[in-house]
Design a protein around this motif. Structure first.
Motif, short mmCIF file in Angstrom:
data_model
loop_
_atom_site.label_atom_id
_atom_site.label_comp_id
_atom_site.label_asym_id
_atom_site.label_seq_id
_atom_site.Cartn_x
_atom_site.Cartn_y
_atom_site.Cartn_z
N LYS A 40 60.05 61.57 52.34
CA LYS A 40 60.55 61.86 51.23
C LYS A 40 61.99 61.51 51.13
O LYS A 40 62.88 62.33 50.38
CB LYS A 40 60.27 63.50 50.99
CG LYS A 40 58.75 64.06 51.00
CD LYS A 40 58.56 65.26 50.31
CE LYS A 40 57.06 65.69 50.47
NZ LYS A 40 56.21 64.95 49.70
N ASN B 5 67.59 55.21 41.24
CA ASN B 5 66.58 56.44 40.81
C ASN B 5 65.27 55.71 40.33
O ASN B 5 65.26 55.05 39.41
CB ASN B 5 67.12 56.99 39.59
CG ASN B 5 68.46 57.62 39.78
OD1 ASN B 5 68.57 58.49 40.75
ND2 ASN B 5 69.61 57.44 39.45
N GLN B 6 64.18 56.30 40.88
CA GLN B 6 63.12 55.64 40.77
C GLN B 6 62.08 56.51 40.18
O GLN B 6 61.98 57.61 40.43
CB GLN B 6 62.35 55.07 42.03
CG GLN B 6 61.17 54.11 41.67
CD GLN B 6 60.63 53.42 43.10
OE1 GLN B 6 61.59 53.63 44.21
NE2 GLN B 6 59.55 53.10 43.02
N SER B 7 61.42 56.24 38.95
CA SER B 7 60.40 57.11 38.47
C SER B 7 59.27 56.36 37.77
O SER B 7 59.40 55.37 37.55
CB SER B 7 61.19 57.99 37.16
OG SER B 7 61.52 56.90 36.16
N GLN B 9 58.09 60.02 40.32
CA GLN B 9 57.89 60.30 41.58
C GLN B 9 56.51 59.92 42.09
O GLN B 9 56.53 59.42 43.35
CB GLN B 9 58.27 61.53 42.05
CG GLN B 9 59.92 61.77 41.96
CD GLN B 9 60.28 63.29 42.59
OE1 GLN B 9 59.58 64.16 42.32
NE2 GLN B 9 61.17 63.10 43.68
N SER B 10 55.72 60.34 41.31
CA SER B 10 54.19 60.25 41.60
C SER B 10 53.37 60.28 40.41
O SER B 10 53.81 60.50 39.31
CB SER B 10 53.74 61.29 42.58
OG SER B 10 53.78 62.49 41.87
N ALA B 103 63.42 56.19 46.25
CA ALA B 103 62.59 57.06 46.79
C ALA B 103 61.40 56.71 46.94
O ALA B 103 60.49 57.51 47.56
CB ALA B 103 62.90 58.51 46.41
N THR B 105 57.71 55.63 44.30
CA THR B 105 56.61 56.00 43.55
C THR B 105 55.39 56.00 44.21
O THR B 105 54.94 54.99 44.36
CB THR B 105 56.68 55.18 42.08
OG1 THR B 105 57.64 55.07 41.39
CG2 THR B 105 55.35 55.85 41.19
#
Lengths: 120, 111
Positions: A40, B5-7, B9-10, B103, B105
């Motif tokens: 994470k 910033n990655q979006s 997250q899931s 971070a 996806t």
């Protein structure tokens, strides 16, 4: 197969052990990198080598000791690690070291499959 | 390096659906890279973008370099089960030699 090979793929070691991770690239690249990937968290750059010379040490504790005997091989020597050092360690290479804010077309970073390290 | 910033997250998606994810930075980037990481493996480069506005495809994947140079988008069309994995954006900011990573996806495909 990315042309970057890491061994071992999995390693379990005690806190007093000494072990090494090995990386070999078959791409004729001149720059090699060690990254740490913890759960994470974004990948963390550890070390950069360019033409066998270390050009960056990203405030990595001395219990991690890199070695680059030639442009194709990179080692990460491990000594008296802590449990929190357990992670996936990724080796990468690129034709040339990353330039200021730019990777030129054709100069990209390729990763190995990683070495899973567990410190017990 | 800069924080990316990655979006999202899931995401859970239905097989056959199209998928979109994006990455933004507070600083200008001159290169954007998109990687996919399968469980237990290292990241594999999917697409590299070198010019603002550039749109590049790799099979069912299409990535775009945002005009502002502060963002990038990755689309997966007609998703299949093997699209499962973690997708990372990465790039060096214009004032930095370091490669920054998002971070990730995490994509899970429902059959």
């Amino acid at each position: 197969e990315t042309g970057v090979t890491q061994t071992p793929r999995h390693l379990v070691m005690g806190m007093t052990n000494k072990k090494s991770l090995k990386c070999e690239q078959h791409l004729g690249h001149n720059a090699m990198y060690w990254y740490k990937q913890s759960a994470k968290k974004p990948l963390e750059l550890m070390f950069v080598y360019n033409f066998k010379e270390q050009t960056e040490n990203n405030s990595v504790p001395s219990r991690f000791s890199p070695e680059c005997p030639n442009s194709s091989h990179l080692f990460l020597h491990l000594h008296t690690l802590q449990p929190e050092d357990s992670a996936l360690y990724l080796c990468a290479s690129s034709q040339e070291k990353l330039g200021l804010g730019r990777l030129s077309s054709g100069n990209t970073i390729y990763f190995g499959e990683g070495s899973w390290l567990t410190v017990v | 390096g800069q924080q990316l910033n990655q979006s999202p997250q899931s995401m859970f998606i239905q097989e056959g659906e199209d998928v979109s994810m994006n990455c933004t930075s507070s600083s200008i980037f001159n290169t954007w890279l998109w990687y996919k990481q399968d469980p237990g493996e290292g990241p594999v480069l999917l697409i590299a973008l070198y010019k603002a506005g550039e749109l590049t495809s790799n099979g069912r994947l299409t990535a775009q370099f945002g005009i502002t140079r502060k963002d990038s988008f990755l689309n997966i069309s007609a998703s299949i089960p093997s699209d499962v994995g973690i997708y990372f954006c990465a790039g060096p900011s214009s004032n930095d030699y370091k490669l920054s990573f998002g971070a990730g996806t995490t994509v899970t495909v429902r059959a």
